[in-house]
Design an enzyme around this catalytic site. Structure first.
Site, PDB file in Angstrom:
ATOM      1  N   HIS A  59       0.815  -1.205   0.000  1.00  0.00           N
ATOM      2  CA  HIS A  59       0.000   0.000   0.000  1.00  0.00           C
ATOM      3  C   HIS A  59       0.859   1.270   0.000  1.00  0.00           C
ATOM      4  CE1 HIS A  59      -3.882   1.945   0.752  1.00  0.00           C
ATOM      5  NE2 HIS A  59      -3.188   2.814   1.460  1.00  0.00           N
ATOM      6  N   HIS A 105     -10.653   2.718  -0.506  1.00  0.00           N
ATOM      7  CA  HIS A 105     -10.791   2.309   0.894  1.00  0.00           C
ATOM      8  C   HIS A 105     -11.556   0.988   0.924  1.00  0.00           C
ATOM      9  CE1 HIS A 105     -10.332   4.338   5.049  1.00  0.00           C
ATOM     10  NE2 HIS A 105      -9.179   4.107   4.488  1.00  0.00           N
TER      11      HIS A 105
HETATM   12  N1  ADP Z   1      -2.038   4.354 -10.321  1.00  0.00           N
HETATM   13  C1  ADP Z   1      -1.239   5.417 -10.208  1.00  0.00           C
HETATM   14  N2  ADP Z   1      -1.006   6.186 -11.235  1.00  0.00           N
HETATM   15  C2  ADP Z   1      -0.236   7.272 -11.120  1.00  0.00           C
HETATM   16  N3  ADP Z   1       0.307   7.671  -9.991  1.00  0.00           N
HETATM   17  C3  ADP Z   1       0.095   6.951  -8.922  1.00  0.00           C
HETATM   18  C4  ADP Z   1      -0.685   5.789  -8.986  1.00  0.00           C
HETATM   19  N4  ADP Z   1      -0.759   5.244  -7.790  1.00  0.00           N
HETATM   20  C5  ADP Z   1      -0.067   6.051  -7.004  1.00  0.00           C
HETATM   21  N5  ADP Z   1       0.458   7.088  -7.680  1.00  0.00           N
HETATM   22  C6  ADP Z   1       1.171   8.212  -7.121  1.00  0.00           C
HETATM   23  O1  ADP Z   1       2.075   7.785  -6.174  1.00  0.00           O
HETATM   24  C7  ADP Z   1       2.126   8.686  -5.085  1.00  0.00           C
HETATM   25  C8  ADP Z   1       1.981   7.978  -3.778  1.00  0.00           C
HETATM   26  O2  ADP Z   1       0.692   7.513  -3.703  1.00  0.00           O
HETATM   27  P1  ADP Z   1      -0.048   7.306  -2.339  1.00  0.00           P
HETATM   28  O3  ADP Z   1       0.812   6.602  -1.400  1.00  0.00           O
HETATM   29  O4  ADP Z   1      -1.363   6.688  -2.656  1.00  0.00           O
HETATM   30  O5  ADP Z   1      -0.305   8.761  -1.829  1.00  0.00           O
HETATM   31  P2  ADP Z   1      -0.944   9.119  -0.427  1.00  0.00           P
HETATM   32  O6  ADP Z   1       0.160   9.244   0.489  1.00  0.00           O
HETATM   33  O7  ADP Z   1      -1.635  10.403  -0.669  1.00  0.00           O
HETATM   34  O8  ADP Z   1      -1.858   7.999  -0.079  1.00  0.00           O
HETATM   35  C9  ADP Z   1       0.999   9.695  -5.279  1.00  0.00           C
HETATM   36  O9  ADP Z   1       1.510  10.889  -5.749  1.00  0.00           O
HETATM   37  C10 ADP Z   1       0.192   9.050  -6.330  1.00  0.00           C
HETATM   38  O10 ADP Z   1      -0.437  10.039  -7.109  1.00  0.00           O
END
Ligand code: ADP
Ligand code: MG
Lengths: 766, 83, 231, 83
Positions: A59, A105
């Site tokens: 995650h 979620h």
């Molecule tokens: N499927 C995806 N396509 C493009 N970017 C992604 C994708 N999944 C995650 N990211 C990017 O990776 C970064 C880390 O994501 P995430 O851990 O979900 O952020 P957060 O800490 O807000 O939960 C974010 O900037 C997100 O936009």
């Protein structure tokens, strides 16, 4: 080779010893653990093990998806912030910018639908307002098993109430969404929430810790024992066992969220803080470690300073708690009094818990002892990356190869009624009437149209938004299905008159360690990328949710696309329902009549399969351009895109009218010359993309046809809108006739009828 | 016989209770500083027809497990009163 | 132009919408923080919609104790116009400025949609620009909108003509249930005995602009101006 | 001394209680036909610091009158427990 220990840290008395069994319980494999020992030059402390377990969970680390995500196009002249921050940001006219992001979620909602969905909305709101943007709209994409099962009704009812109660209280209108039911989601529902925010471009703030000696503050709710290990929980399949491992449920407090929102925006616009980050998955651990890594600095935190909800919380618990409605702020020390006074006015506390350091170490102290000391950059960067094997599943292959679905259970006329009664196609009014869609007094097109549209007070332009995915197509052909999801989202925007700007994606899949799942993931991502390149719509962020499996198997692959678009003049927006009698009806785009993957085969022939029509991206782009131009030239009275259920459903929806018109209109149409070589079932129910049904005033006929020709889109004049409530359709020798009032009853009652006795399924919460 | 059953369904210990918190805050603002640890749940009252008090309680307990309380987030307490 | 104070509670979320609608008709509108004790010479006070304190316990129950409410009480007692919209209506009931209470919708769900109402009292500070018995379409968005009162209170409200807005069915073919929340006597809004304090569940501030599809709400705001100019 | 106070705030008799009705209906659909007259209200628990049980009760009663119950629509019942 094991180098000397980087820095020392200790386990506290009473904490368990770090053994192989304990490492496994933390969902770290042997290779990962070896890497941790090598990186530290010693055995990790108990608390450090917890930190690694969280940050190296799927995650947080994207360890199975990163290489694939790197292939997305993420740049463009209007991109202000691409992936890597809490939300992506695109430039709008007049000094404005839009921040938007989607998040899943799923697992929390499977356990506790109301709180799971509510806290999902809370999390995505924080992602957007931490960028300095005021949330102006919410969308959501929901998937459940069939409503015939009581548990699915319970989950559906609880999720919708949770989504609604949270957004309603914070005061952000819900502008759209989608709901879909299929057997694959029984036991593993999907809850994807998207938030759209507006900011002045020059007020953007990024979540990078900076300035050695600057203070770290926690603002908002106290830290409790909720959701400890939520990040790793979200990174495994749901099973009987997960019942026991289930983290303490996180309870949402939308009132505190609203206070946090106002306080955060005030702190940002007044320039009082250096950086701000919400505490989402893995709480204080990931927010502080990520902020430090982004800024290339170290941080030192004293967990005994963190305000807790319960006595005697350990540093391990404090670091991993996922209590909601908390923020981490970096600020210069001399700003503290002003920051405090803003927070106090919003009835919040801001508590200093640490500071930025120059040694690059992620250090945590508790009651005077160092319990965590990890080289910060490596904590984030050294997480292993996996590129699993990908191979198409046998089942998908053979389903796709089937050309004969078996006999339909009703005739072609009855099929429309059957489709309109299916919860996937039926009106979602039961859902969106539980969401405040008009708060903020900016809603120009509320839910019920192809896309939501808002105005921006004082500005000329309008903002359109939508969220889409047809997972049946993805499961049959992930590459084409990925393309189709982007195409459908863009088409929905274009139907309102908006030019698609960019997207955020939420990639929901099963266990990526299974080759057929990783194939679905990789191929649909490739489809998304290709569509984005053709449309010029960059991916500005997103979210990956793997391990969506229950004992019944994996979910249908669901790469949800959330997209925003721009109307240069908001008053040019176009609705999707017929407007007035005597308007002329046109079908834009071509029909091949391919029924593979269609709702008609799935529901009327009871067969999910066949080869879906390939997505012609060029044709889609031409259609989008035509629709936007026609709207800007004010030719259109309505425009509605063709998707699930095909042309027949599109025409019926347009004729039935919006949810609050006093009565339906009708239409008298002759499709005989439209697709002469295509069998009637294909004309009515085929799901080719790149099509829309539009209407214009009689005086506009020639202009509209000329504009279509100019854009190279096929245009067919089918007939006109009638005031009598009958939809009459001539297709060659066949004449179909439906009462639109009768269709409307079926369409609007389908979901309420099935949800009549939800209380029986379990009364959840108050 | 009919028994009156009183059920209190309370948020499980350790779970955040935003309602309770808001009320505690409001009470102290109103000068009731002596109030603390406020928790808010549901009170449910119902009549249960049963041959004995024990049977009434058993059935009521089943109702709670099946419908009245959410086992993921709530605990409940029963009292049975002869009518 | 009238001075219009829009009270901002920590969980208000229609405060800015209401402010904008008041400004839209030329009023001299401003926000007043709930911890303030002074309405700054307001001619008119509006308690906007939202979730003042999260609506925990009961909608409006905690907000009524906000410091500013004493000033609102004095303003009302002196005959000054006060309008409560949605959560504002709930607060006015909790504060005893209006009789009755607003309970959980009969359907148990939050309900957000347009409804049709008729204006039965066109002589208040907020409705004097409407014709008697005119129909309006306004959005509602609430979970606790079911108006209840003791039977004799209800009789009194009816006898004294204190029902300001009532839910009605739109037309014969109407898609609406006339009453979205199970309110007694289809009541959507009432006023106090003097007619200066008005509480309504629908949101006129969201229906004061052609672009938003509904315009019927603007009369609530123009009425304040009309009344001010006449006095 | 600290006392634990349990308050039940119930909808006043005669008032429609749609939640109670929905639950009653659900119970009977689940086969609990013996259940009837279901009413749903709020259960509030709080600690009250006071010199005596009587004082705790008096103060708790004031809290109910002022904030915890709405006299227009609700009745309440108090129980005080020594901690
Ligand atoms: N499927 C995806 N396509 C493009 N970017 C992604 C994708 N999944 C995650 N990211 C990017 O990776 C970064 C880390 O994501 P995430 O851990 O979900 O952020 P957060 O800490 O807000 O939960 C974010 O900037 C997100 O936009
Ligand atoms: Mg985030």
């Amino acid at each position: 080779m094991v180098a000397g220990a980087v820095t020392d840290a200790v386990s506290l008395t009473g904490e368990p010893a770090v053994t192989p069994a304990l490492v496994r319980e933390h969902s770290l494999n042997e290779m990962e653990y070896a890497r941790i020992v090598e990186l530290l030059g010693r055995t990790p402390t108990f608390t450090e093990l917890g930190v690694f377990s969280a940050l190296w969970s799927e995650h947080c680390s994207y360890k199975h998806s990163r290489p694939v995500l790197k292939t997305f196009p993420t740049t463009g002249p209007h991109v202000v912030q691409g992936p890597g921050e809490n939300a992506g940001v695109l430039r709008l006219p007049e000094g404005w910018a839009v921040a938007f992001k989607i998040e899943s979620h799923n697992h929390p909602s499977a356990v506790e639908p109301y709180q799971g969905a509510a806290t999902g909305v809370g999390g995505i709101l924080r992602d957007v307002f931490t960028m300095g943007a005021r949330p102006v709209a919410l969308l959501n994409s929901l998937r459940f098993g069939p409503l015939e099962e009581p548990r699915n009704r319970y989950l559906f009812a609880g999720v919708v109430r949770g989504v609604g109660d949270y957004g309603n209280c914070v005061g952000v209108p819900t502008l759209g969404g989608e709901v879909n039911f299929a057997p694959g989601y029984s036991g593993n529902p999907l809850v994807n929430a998207m938030c759209v925010g507006l900011l002045r471009e020059n007020e953007l703030i990024r979540a990078a810790a900076q300035g050695v000696g600057n203070v770290l503050l926690v603002v908002g709710a106290r830290t409790g024992r909720d959701g400890i290990h939520g990040a790793s929980f979200a990174s495994e399949e749901l099973s009987e066992k997960s019942e026991a491992r289930r983290p303490q449920v996180q309870v949402g407090d939308p009132f505190t969220e609203k206070l946090l929102l106002e306080a955060s925006l005030e702190l940002i616009t007044s320039g009082l803080i250096v950086a701000i980050q919400d505490m989402g998955a893995a709480g204080l651990t990931s927010s502080s470690a990520e902020m430090a890594a982004r800024g290339g600095v170290g941080v030192e935190i004293d967990t005994s300073l963190v305000p807790t909800r319960e006595p005697d919380m350990t540093p391990y618990e404090i670091l991993l708690s996922e209590s909601q409605e908390r923020m981490l702020i970096v600020a210069e020390p001399h700003r503290l009094p002003e920051i405090q006074s803003v927070c106090i006015r919003w009835e919040l506390t801001a508590t200093p818990i640490g500071h930025v350091t120059d040694d690059g170490v992620f250090r945590v102290r508790h009651d005077g002892q160092t319990v965590v000391a990890i080289p910060g950059q490596r904590l984030v960067d050294d997480c292993p990356v996996y590129l699993p094997e990908a191979k198409e599943g046998e089942e998908a292959r053979s389903r796709r190869a089937t050309v004969d679905p078996g006999a339909p259970v009703v005739d072609l006329e009855g099929a429309l009624e059957m489709l309109l009664d299916h919860p996937n196609i039926a009106s979602k009014r039961w859902v969106y009437e539980q969401y405040d869609s008009t708060v903020q007094a900016s809603t120009v097109l509320p839910p019920g149209s192809d896309a939501g549209v808002i105005r921006v007070p004082g500005a000329r332009f309008g903002l359109a938004m939508t969220i889409d995915c047809n997972s049946r197509l993805v499961s049959l052909d992930p590459y084409e299905g990925g393309k189709a999801a982007v195409a459908e989202a863009a088409r929905n925007l274009a139907c309102t008159g908006a030019r698609p700007l960019g997207l955020t994606d939420c990639l929901n899949f099963g266990n990526p360690e299974r080759p057929e799942v990783f194939f679905q993931f990789r191929e649909s991502a490739r489809g998304i990328s290709d569509a984005c390149r053709v449309f010029g719509t960059p991916v500005t962020g997103g979210n990956v949710s793997f391990y969506n499996e229950s004992p019944r198997g994996a979910i249908d692959p669901t790469p949800t696309i959330g997209m925003v678009g721009l109307l240069s003049r908001v008053e040019d927006r176009v609705g999707s329902h017929f407007d007035s009698a005597r308007d002329e009806v046109f079908i834009i785009g071509e029909t091949s009549g391919i029924l593979g993957g269609s709702a008609y085969w799935a529901e009327v022939c009871d067969f999910v399969g066949g080869d879906p029509p390939a997505v012609d991206l060029e044709a889609e782009l031409q259609l989008q351009r035509f629709l936007v131009a026609a709207a800007e030239q004010r030719m259109l009275r309505s425009a509605h895109d063709c998707s699930e259920g095909g042309l027949a459903v599109t025409l019926a929806e347009a004729a039935m009218g919006g949810p609050y018109v006093p009565g339906s209109l009708g239409a008298c149409l002759d499709l005989t010359g439209y697709a002469p070589d295509v069998p009637v079932d294909g004309v009515l129910y085929g799901e080719d993309g790149a099509r829309a049904v539009v209407t214009c005033a009689p005086l506009q006929i020639t202009r509209l046809i000329a504009l279509a020709n100019e854009h190279g889109v096929p245009v067919f004049h089918a007939g006109r809108v009638e005031s009598a409530g009958t939809l009459e359709l001539q297709v060659g020798a066949h004449l179909f006739s439906w009462s639109t009032d009768a269709l409307r009853r079926i369409y609007s009652e389908a979901i309420p009828r099935r949800m009549q006795h939800t209380a029986v399924d379990r009364m959840a919460g108050e | 016989m009919t028994f009156r059953v009183h059920v209190r369904v309370m948020p499980r210990e350790g779970l955040l209770d935003p309602q309770g918190q808001a009320v505690e805050h409001a009470l102290s603002a109103l000068g009731f500083e002596e109030a603390g640890a406020v928790r808010i749940g549901r009170a449910i009252e119902l009549d249960v027809a049963a041959a004995s008090r024990d049977e009434a309680e058993t059935r009521a307990r089943q109702m709670c497990d099946k419908l009245l309380a959410n086992p993921v987030t709530e605990d409940y307490l029963l009292e049975v009163e002869e009518d | 132009m009238p001075r219009v104070a829009v009270v901002r509670f920590p969980g208000s979320n229609c405060d800015l919408d209401t402010l904008r609608a008041a400004e839209g008709v030329g009023a001299d509108a401003y926000l007043v923080w709930h911890r303030d004790t002074d309405l700054r010479d307001a001619d008119v006070v509006i308690l906007p919609g939202g979730f003042s304190y999260g609506d925990y316990l009961r909608s409006g129950a905690i907000a009524r104790f906000s410091p500013i409410m004493q000033a609102v009480q004095r303003h009302a007692a002196a005959g000054g116009p006060v309008l409560g919209i949605c959560n504002g209506f709930q607060i006015l009931c909790e504060a005893d400025l209006l009789p009755g209470a607003l309970l959980r919708n009969a359907g148990l769900s939050f309900v957000s949609k347009p409804v049709d109402v008729i204006v039965e009292r066109p002589d208040t500070a907020f409705t004097c620009d409407y014709d008697s018995d005119c129909r309006l379409r306004l959005p509602v968005a609430h979970g606790d909108g079911r108006f209840v009162a003791a039977p004799d209170t209800l009789r009194m409200l009816e006898a004294e003509g204190r029902v300001v807005l009532r839910y009605v069915a739109a037309t014969e073919r109407s898609p609406f249930q006339p009453n979205p929340n199970g309110s007694a006597n289809h009541i959507a809004g009432i006023c106090n005995a003097d007619g200066n304090v008005v509480g309504i569940m629908p949101h006129p501030e969201r229906a004061a602009d052609r672009l938003l599809g509904l315009t019927g709400g603007s009369g609530f705001f123009t009425s304040m101006v009309t009344l001010h100019q006449d006095s």
